[in-house]
Scaffold this active site. Structure first.
Site, PDB file in Angstrom:
ATOM      1  N   ARG A   1       0.811  -1.216   0.000  1.00 37.48           N
ATOM      2  CA  ARG A   1       0.000   0.000   0.000  1.00 37.48           C
ATOM      3  C   ARG A   1       0.849   1.272   0.000  1.00 37.48           C
ATOM      4  NH1 ARG A   1      -5.179  -0.912   1.222  1.00 37.48           N
ATOM      5  NH2 ARG A   1      -5.483   1.243   1.842  1.00 37.48           N
TER       6      ARG A   1
ATOM      7  N   TRP B   1       2.390   6.202   1.527  1.00 37.39           N
ATOM      8  CA  TRP B   1       2.449   6.458   0.081  1.00 37.39           C
ATOM      9  C   TRP B   1       2.095   7.922  -0.050  1.00 37.39           C
ATOM     10  CZ3 TRP B   1       4.047   4.129  -4.226  1.00 37.39           C
ATOM     11  CH2 TRP B   1       3.622   4.638  -5.454  1.00 37.39           C
TER      12      TRP B   1
ATOM     13  N   ASN C   1      -4.753   7.171   6.759  1.00 36.26           N
ATOM     14  CA  ASN C   1      -4.733   6.840   5.334  1.00 36.26           C
ATOM     15  C   ASN C   1      -5.917   7.561   4.714  1.00 36.26           C
ATOM     16  OD1 ASN C   1      -4.756   5.565   2.804  1.00 36.26           O
ATOM     17  ND2 ASN C   1      -6.015   3.899   3.587  1.00 36.26           N
ATOM     18  N   GLY C   2      -5.667   8.340   3.647  1.00 39.03           N
ATOM     19  CA  GLY C   2      -6.747   9.083   2.996  1.00 39.03           C
ATOM     20  C   GLY C   2      -6.288  10.488   2.674  1.00 39.03           C
TER      21      GLY C   2
ATOM     22  N   LYS D   1      -2.485  -3.936 -23.914  1.00 38.73           N
ATOM     23  CA  LYS D   1      -2.751  -4.802 -22.751  1.00 38.73           C
ATOM     24  C   LYS D   1      -2.779  -6.265 -23.186  1.00 38.73           C
ATOM     25  CE  LYS D   1      -2.095  -2.938 -19.911  1.00 38.73           C
ATOM     26  NZ  LYS D   1      -1.725  -1.578 -19.892  1.00 38.73           N
TER      27      LYS D   1
ATOM     28  N   HIS E   1      -6.463   0.993 -45.384  1.00 37.24           N
ATOM     29  CA  HIS E   1      -5.156   1.322 -45.973  1.00 37.24           C
ATOM     30  C   HIS E   1      -4.101   0.277 -45.624  1.00 37.24           C
ATOM     31  CE1 HIS E   1      -6.824   5.074 -47.284  1.00 37.24           C
ATOM     32  NE2 HIS E   1      -7.182   5.377 -46.058  1.00 37.24           N
TER      33      HIS E   1
ATOM     34  N   LYS F   1       8.084  -3.261 -14.758  1.00 36.00           N
ATOM     35  CA  LYS F   1       7.140  -2.211 -14.350  1.00 36.00           C
ATOM     36  C   LYS F   1       7.699  -0.829 -14.627  1.00 36.00           C
ATOM     37  CE  LYS F   1       3.402  -0.908 -12.286  1.00 36.00           C
ATOM     38  NZ  LYS F   1       2.256  -1.134 -13.160  1.00 36.00           N
TER      39      LYS F   1
END
Ligand code: G6P
Length: 609
Positions: free
Chosen positions: A27, A73, A97-98, A486, A505, A604
């Protein structure tokens, strides 16, 4: 997105909190901290920049049986030690958190009352606000927290420790996850189940606007008016590995589901429907500077490039600013035509892509203003660009970008609206309507997720195909590119994204009955055109999968499968069609037994040229 934990019981609180935080590192992991009461009931706070292991290395032996912890984070303020949680005011320590949306106004008023702030975070206002109410009416910590939360706008899962109350922890939640773990003579607080599974599998899920008083032998849950709430206990059947993915088989699927929340976070505190505008506190561009932009150059790689291409359509269509999009790797070796009135926007979820960084340096050397859109606070690009907007999607583990992409799109919509207002290209009424449609997007995404079995069925039907085409027009052309990207990334099927009008084309020569064509066709000004393109490929025997509005009664006549998205303003449809192509890729890869979270040969973050 951060992780919070709390513990009260008979074990060594330091090791329980550290072990629990380690399970929440997914997180966020840019800084961490603990607040504990030592053997004498004195509050001790330890925090540091970096990962939990770094925090662990600075902790002394401490006979603590109660404490709270946090892994961060960053969303407000750099990831450094001062901004790390817990934040402290008087006897109160808080982990959160928020996002507190009105933290600036609360901060101003608290400062005028004499509270001294040391960090750049929104969370510190919570600590001072709770302390302010506690000082007014000492004795009940829960009442002080309730009064403080009454003044707060935004989202929170928080846990509070006070040395005045050595036998309890208080926690509360609104729009951020929070659970309680129940043990024998011990109880736990956490953002997510993996944090506590080592110690117990008995949990209580906290709901929005609930608060809890956690003691060694009891948990009492209340609503924010202080009325008791009856809570059911649940037994978690998962093992630890499954729990880190919250029960999802792959991080990618979990992150696709998290998009409802990440869109919400990206929008938080930025919409002003009544005034018909968008605010970006972090943007250092005033109205006059925005009016003087003559050209926008967007630089990005991979999935972020596809977001950039949507940006081009939006900037040109809604602000009238000529916009180009380039790959970082091409831009850096071209001879770019840049002037100081060119705004260079770099889009990069990681903030570390070498080609994008090099391109930004090149642009800076031309004297251009640069603006980075990134997900990672403190990343290299956030130190190099002159303006930063954070997407706030939270950490993304799956290599295939999903929630970080959708948050990039949301930031682009908001930025375009902000520019269009500054340049008088949209009136407040139109903006107000668009913003309230944007607010509905998380709900629409949930609807698509509820219908995922249909997408899975479609994916299995065509999973053995060797080639796939994705076609779209206008604002859904970038989503055709993203759908193809993806699919090839995670299922290893050769896939191409095309502007539907370009099929004739060249690619039409490849269309046959073995080639599925995904036509992204919500109703808008290019709808009739894409219907003609569908007929072109159908007459070459292709199978067509249409992604269409839920109220489209016509398209089913021409195609093999219809996957629907809820009706929204045409301009916002990419936010919904994206989710369908992500799920199609995911279920195709699942059917083919591929390594979904770690596709072969990919990474990543690509920090080399
Ligand atoms: C890698 C990732 C992609 C990403 C691209 C650009 O290739 O696998 O998912 O789109 O890098 O990354 P950035 O961090 O700059 O958005």
């Amino acid at each position: 997105m951060c992780g919070i934990v709390g513990y009260i019981g008979e074990r060594d609180a330091v090791s329980v909190l550290i072990e629990s935080l380690k399970k929440l590192e997914y997180r966020g992991y840019d800084s961490a901290g603990l607040a504990l009461l030592d053997g004498k009931g004195k509050s001790c706070v330890f925090k540091t920049e970096g990962e939990i292991s770094r925090l662990e290395s600075i902790l002394p032996e401490l006979p603590a049986r109660i404490g709270i912890g946090h892994t961060r984070w960053a969303t407000h303020g750099k990831p450094n030690t001062i901004n790390a949680h817990p934040h402290v005011s008087g006897s109160i320590s808080v982990v959160h958190n928020g996002i507190i949306e009105n933290y600036l106004e609360l901060k101003e008023s608290l400062e005028s009352e004499g509270f001294v702030f040391v960090s750049d975070t929104d969370t510190e206002v919570l600590a001072h606000l709770i302390n302010k109410y506690y000082l007014k009416n000492p004795g009940d910590l829960a009442i002080a927290i309730r009064s403080a939360l009454g003044e707060v706008r935004g989202s929170y899962a928080l846990s509070v420790l006070s040395e005045e109350h050595p036998h309890e922890l208080i926690a509360a939640r609104k729009d951020s996850p929070l659970i309680l773990g129940l043990g024998e003579h011990e109880n736990f607080i956490a953002s997510d189940i993996p944090a506590i599974l080592k110690y117990t599998n008995r949990v209580i899920y906290m709901e929005n606007l609930e608060m809890v008083r956690v003691k060694r032998d009891s948990v009492q849950v209340f609503d924010l008016d202080g009325n008791p709430r009856f809570k059911e206990e649940h037994i978690i059947p998962w093992n630890l590995e499954a729990a880190e993915k919250a029960g999802y088989p792959h991080f990618m699927l979990k992150e696709i589901h998290e998009q409802t929340n990440s869109i919400h976070e990206t929008l938080a505190g930025r919409l002003q429907e009544l005034e018909g505008d968008v605010i970006f506190d972090e943007l250092d561009l005033d109205k006059e500077q925005i009016q003087n932009i003559h050209r926008i150059e967007i630089i990005a790689c991979g999935t972020s490039f596809n977001a950039g291409l949507l940006g081009k359509y939006l900037f040109e269509g809604l602000t009238g600013i000529h916009t180009d999009v380039d790959n970082g790797s091409e831009f850096r070796y071209s001879n770019p035509v840049l002037t100081p009135s060119t705004l260079v926007i770099a889009i990069t979820q990681s903030g570390e892509t070498a080609d994008t960084l090099a391109a930004v340096r090149e642009a800076t050397s031309y004297g251009c203003t640069t603006l980075a859109i990134t997900n990672v606070v403190g990343s290299t690009i956030s130190r190099e660009a002159s303006n930063i907007i954070y997407t706030r999607a939270g950490p993304e583990i799956g290599v295939a970008a999903t929630k970080s992409f959708i948050s990039q799109l949301v930031v682009l919509y908001l930025l375009v609206i902000h520019f269009a207002r500054a340049r008088s290209m949209m009136d407040a009424d139109r903006v107000g309507k668009l913003l309230s449609e944007l607010r509905k997007i998380p709900g629409h995404v949930s609807r698509i997720l509820e219908d995922k079995e249909n997408i899975q069925k479609c994916a299995s039907r065509f999973a053995e195909s060797k080639d796939y085409f994705f076609i779209g027009r206008n604002i859904n052309y970038p989503i055709a590119l993203e759908g193809a990207l993806k699919l090839k990334e995670i299922s290893y099927i050769h896939a191409e994204g095309y502007a539907a009008g370009e099929l004739k084309h060249g690619p039409l020569a490849l269309i046959s009955e073995d080639v599925p064509v995904v036509a992204i066709a919500p109703q808008g000004h290019t709808y009739d055109k894409i219907l003609s393109n569908i007929k072109e490929v159908k007459s070459r025997d292709a199978s067509v999968i249409a992604i269409a509005d839920s109220d489209d009664g016509e398209i089913a006549k021409y195609v093999d499968v219809v996957l629907t998205v809820p009706k929204t303003d045409f301009i916002l449809t990419p936010l919904l069609t994206t989710v369908v192509v992500q799920l199609l890729a995911y279920y195709t890869a699942l059917e083919r037994n591929c390594s979904i979270d770690k596709p072969r040969n990919l990474a990543k973050s690509v920090t080399v040229e």
